[in-house]
Design a protein around this motif. Structure first.
Motif, PDB file in Angstrom:
ATOM      1  N   PRO A  23     -49.490 -62.499   6.248  1.00  0.00           N
ATOM      2  CA  PRO A  23     -49.097 -61.660   5.110  1.00  0.00           C
ATOM      3  C   PRO A  23     -49.532 -60.209   5.280  1.00  0.00           C
ATOM      4  O   PRO A  23     -50.639 -59.925   5.747  1.00  0.00           O
ATOM      5  N   LEU A  24     -48.639 -59.286   4.912  1.00  0.00           N
ATOM      6  CA  LEU A  24     -48.927 -57.859   4.919  1.00  0.00           C
ATOM      7  C   LEU A  24     -49.132 -57.389   3.485  1.00  0.00           C
ATOM      8  O   LEU A  24     -48.393 -57.781   2.583  1.00  0.00           O
ATOM      9  N   ALA A  25     -50.145 -56.550   3.273  1.00  0.00           N
ATOM     10  CA  ALA A  25     -50.439 -56.012   1.946  1.00  0.00           C
ATOM     11  C   ALA A  25     -49.637 -54.736   1.725  1.00  0.00           C
ATOM     12  O   ALA A  25     -49.799 -53.756   2.449  1.00  0.00           O
ATOM     13  N   LEU A  26     -48.748 -54.748   0.730  1.00  0.00           N
ATOM     14  CA  LEU A  26     -47.936 -53.588   0.410  1.00  0.00           C
ATOM     15  C   LEU A  26     -48.731 -52.621  -0.478  1.00  0.00           C
ATOM     16  O   LEU A  26     -49.688 -53.028  -1.142  1.00  0.00           O
ATOM     17  N   PRO A  27     -48.358 -51.337  -0.515  1.00  0.00           N
ATOM     18  CA  PRO A  27     -49.063 -50.378  -1.379  1.00  0.00           C
ATOM     19  C   PRO A  27     -49.014 -50.738  -2.862  1.00  0.00           C
ATOM     20  O   PRO A  27     -49.872 -50.306  -3.628  1.00  0.00           O
ATOM     21  N   CYS A  28     -48.042 -51.561  -3.286  1.00  0.00           N
ATOM     22  CA  CYS A  28     -47.937 -51.962  -4.689  1.00  0.00           C
ATOM     23  C   CYS A  28     -48.815 -53.170  -4.998  1.00  0.00           C
ATOM     24  O   CYS A  28     -48.708 -53.751  -6.081  1.00  0.00           O
ATOM     25  N   ALA A  29     -49.670 -53.565  -4.050  1.00  0.00           N
ATOM     26  CA  ALA A  29     -50.625 -54.670  -4.198  1.00  0.00           C
ATOM     27  C   ALA A  29     -49.983 -56.047  -4.065  1.00  0.00           C
ATOM     28  O   ALA A  29     -50.658 -57.050  -4.259  1.00  0.00           O
ATOM     29  N   LEU A 122     -43.777 -50.333   8.730  1.00  0.00           N
ATOM     30  CA  LEU A 122     -44.679 -51.481   8.719  1.00  0.00           C
ATOM     31  C   LEU A 122     -45.938 -51.231   9.529  1.00  0.00           C
ATOM     32  O   LEU A 122     -46.951 -51.915   9.344  1.00  0.00           O
ATOM     33  N   GLY A 123     -45.889 -50.248  10.437  1.00  0.00           N
ATOM     34  CA  GLY A 123     -47.064 -49.928  11.238  1.00  0.00           C
ATOM     35  C   GLY A 123     -48.221 -49.403  10.422  1.00  0.00           C
ATOM     36  O   GLY A 123     -49.358 -49.395  10.893  1.00  0.00           O
ATOM     37  N   SER A 124     -47.958 -48.947   9.195  1.00  0.00           N
ATOM     38  CA  SER A 124     -49.028 -48.424   8.339  1.00  0.00           C
ATOM     39  C   SER A 124     -49.661 -49.521   7.473  1.00  0.00           C
ATOM     40  O   SER A 124     -50.628 -49.251   6.767  1.00  0.00           O
ATOM     41  N   LEU A 125     -49.095 -50.740   7.498  1.00  0.00           N
ATOM     42  CA  LEU A 125     -49.614 -51.827   6.671  1.00  0.00           C
ATOM     43  C   LEU A 125     -50.637 -52.653   7.447  1.00  0.00           C
ATOM     44  O   LEU A 125     -50.617 -52.692   8.673  1.00  0.00           O
ATOM     45  N   PHE A 126     -51.526 -53.301   6.709  1.00  0.00           N
ATOM     46  CA  PHE A 126     -52.550 -54.140   7.311  1.00  0.00           C
ATOM     47  C   PHE A 126     -52.359 -55.582   6.881  1.00  0.00           C
ATOM     48  O   PHE A 126     -51.867 -55.864   5.793  1.00  0.00           O
ATOM     49  N   ARG A 127     -52.774 -56.464   7.745  1.00  0.00           N
ATOM     50  CA  ARG A 127     -52.665 -57.890   7.497  1.00  0.00           C
ATOM     51  C   ARG A 127     -53.717 -58.320   6.466  1.00  0.00           C
ATOM     52  O   ARG A 127     -54.882 -57.955   6.567  1.00  0.00           O
ATOM     53  N   ASN A 128     -53.294 -59.084   5.466  1.00  0.00           N
ATOM     54  CA  ASN A 128     -54.187 -59.561   4.404  1.00  0.00           C
ATOM     55  C   ASN A 128     -54.902 -60.811   4.901  1.00  0.00           C
ATOM     56  O   ASN A 128     -54.458 -61.937   4.710  1.00  0.00           O
ATOM     57  N   LEU A 129     -56.059 -60.602   5.535  1.00  0.00           N
ATOM     58  CA  LEU A 129     -56.788 -61.716   6.138  1.00  0.00           C
ATOM     59  C   LEU A 129     -57.351 -62.657   5.082  1.00  0.00           C
ATOM     60  O   LEU A 129     -57.435 -63.869   5.292  1.00  0.00           O
ATOM     61  N   THR A 130     -57.758 -62.095   3.926  1.00  0.00           N
ATOM     62  CA  THR A 130     -58.309 -62.942   2.862  1.00  0.00           C
ATOM     63  C   THR A 130     -57.263 -63.931   2.368  1.00  0.00           C
ATOM     64  O   THR A 130     -57.525 -65.137   2.233  1.00  0.00           O
ATOM     65  N   LEU A 131     -56.056 -63.440   2.083  1.00  0.00           N
ATOM     66  CA  LEU A 131     -54.979 -64.314   1.629  1.00  0.00           C
ATOM     67  C   LEU A 131     -54.622 -65.328   2.708  1.00  0.00           C
ATOM     68  O   LEU A 131     -54.332 -66.496   2.411  1.00  0.00           O
ATOM     69  N   GLU A 132     -54.657 -64.917   3.966  1.00  0.00           N
ATOM     70  CA  GLU A 132     -54.316 -65.823   5.060  1.00  0.00           C
ATOM     71  C   GLU A 132     -55.319 -66.973   5.138  1.00  0.00           C
ATOM     72  O   GLU A 132     -54.939 -68.126   5.371  1.00  0.00           O
ATOM     73  N   ARG A 133     -56.611 -66.668   4.926  1.00  0.00           N
ATOM     74  CA  ARG A 133     -57.633 -67.725   4.947  1.00  0.00           C
ATOM     75  C   ARG A 133     -57.466 -68.662   3.757  1.00  0.00           C
ATOM     76  O   ARG A 133     -57.683 -69.875   3.874  1.00  0.00           O
ATOM     77  N   VAL A 134     -57.110 -68.109   2.584  1.00  0.00           N
ATOM     78  CA  VAL A 134     -56.896 -68.949   1.405  1.00  0.00           C
ATOM     79  C   VAL A 134     -55.755 -69.926   1.647  1.00  0.00           C
ATOM     80  O   VAL A 134     -55.842 -71.115   1.299  1.00  0.00           O
ATOM     81  N   VAL A 135     -54.671 -69.446   2.265  1.00  0.00           N
ATOM     82  CA  VAL A 135     -53.525 -70.315   2.565  1.00  0.00           C
ATOM     83  C   VAL A 135     -53.945 -71.431   3.519  1.00  0.00           C
ATOM     84  O   VAL A 135     -53.590 -72.598   3.328  1.00  0.00           O
ATOM     85  N   GLU A 136     -54.737 -71.076   4.540  1.00  0.00           N
ATOM     86  CA  GLU A 136     -55.163 -72.071   5.516  1.00  0.00           C
ATOM     87  C   GLU A 136     -56.055 -73.128   4.870  1.00  0.00           C
ATOM     88  O   GLU A 136     -55.903 -74.328   5.119  1.00  0.00           O
ATOM     89  N   ARG A 137     -56.973 -72.695   4.013  1.00  0.00           N
ATOM     90  CA  ARG A 137     -57.855 -73.657   3.343  1.00  0.00           C
ATOM     91  C   ARG A 137     -57.073 -74.531   2.365  1.00  0.00           C
ATOM     92  O   ARG A 137     -57.382 -75.714   2.192  1.00  0.00           O
TER      93      ARG A 137
END
Length: 282
Positions: A23-29, A122-137
């Protein structure tokens, strides 16, 4: 079940209607899958890089790439020259046919607003690692919550209540006692929750009962995620367990190689000292 369903809705991408992948975090949250974001920009006339490439994140690894789209063929040199001369950008999200850089407008599928991503897209966006871990758990929780049957019961099978890492099997109460009789070595096996996938038992933090994942070089001890965020380790140098293991292994390998290469010399020196001792005694 209702609360789990409500939680699952929060973990679904608004584009593909599946659980988030990278998941990528958009500026609109809001969030969107990396591949889905690339597809949306392509549909709106923007030239995106390979959707299977990794988003901006130190945690992005080849093992986490999405298999949904295959890697695109690399254009030939003459084709690449024509693309560059015609103004096609090399970063994700540049408008087709534009010569000068422009800001990329992304239509958010959640809030239905056009979000400005800047010139890099898309190069300015960062991967939402927290959300990714929640999905995995959450995925792991669903797998664990499924009924696991005893592997040793005669039909009809009973539901498993215990697991054994050493035996790599799940048992009901009666079968666990039967296959771990008192007074034998198997009686020392520690029961665990039943599961279908038995992994080797990792080292556990004695304080927080969590699996250790890092090594504190300052304290020279293994730490878990909870230990890592405590104030006692604020200014300490902490490294992943695998990195610490590899560094220590290389150091020990070099030391062992040096000892083995010097073994003949040391033996010769010992023999000379023994001769000197005998000569002195005489």
């Amino acid at each position: 079940q209702t609360s789990m369903k409500n939680m699952e809705r929060e973990l679904v991408c608004p584009v593909c209607k599946e659980m988030y992948k990278q998941p990528l975090a958009l500026p609109c949250a809001h969030n969107v899958c990396h591949v889905c974001a690339s597809e949306v920009l392509l549909q709106h006339g923007y030239l995106c890089c390979d959707p299977t490439s990794e988003p901006s994140s130190p945690a992005a690894t080849p093992a986490t790439r999405s298999p949904r789209l295959g890697r695109r063929a690399v254009p030939k040199p003459d084709r690449l020259d024509r693309l560059l001369k015609s103004g096609f950008g090399t970063y994700p999200g540049r408008k087709r046919g534009t010569v000068h850089p422009q800001t990329v407008s992304f239509p958010c599928p959640a809030c239905h607003r056009d979000v400005d991503l800047g010139e890099r897209g898309l190069g300015s966006l960062f991967r939402n690692l927290t959300l990714e871990r929640v999905v995995e758990r959450y995925r792991q929780t669903i797998n664990i919550s499924a009924a696991i049957m005893c592997q040793f019961c005669k039909p009809p099978q009973l539901e498993a209540t215990k697991g054994c890492t050493e035996c790599k099997s799940s048992f009901c109460n009666e079968c666990f006692k039967l296959y771990h009789p008192w007074g034998t070595q198997k009686a020392q096996h520690e029961p665990t929750p039943p599961t279908l996938t038995f992994r080797p038992k990792g080292l556990m933090c004695p304080e927080h009962k969590e699996e250790v994942t890092h090594y504190c070089k300052t304290c020279q001890r293994l730490v878990c995620q909870l230990c890592r965020v405590r104030r006692t380790h604020t200014s300490h140098k902490i490294t992943p367990v695998l990195s610490a293991y590899q560094a220590l292994r290389e150091k020990l390998t070099k030391s062992l190689a040096y000892i083995l290469s010097s073994q003949d010399t040391v033996q010769t020196q010992i023999a000379e000292l023994e001769e000197t001792v005998k000569h002195t005694e005489v």
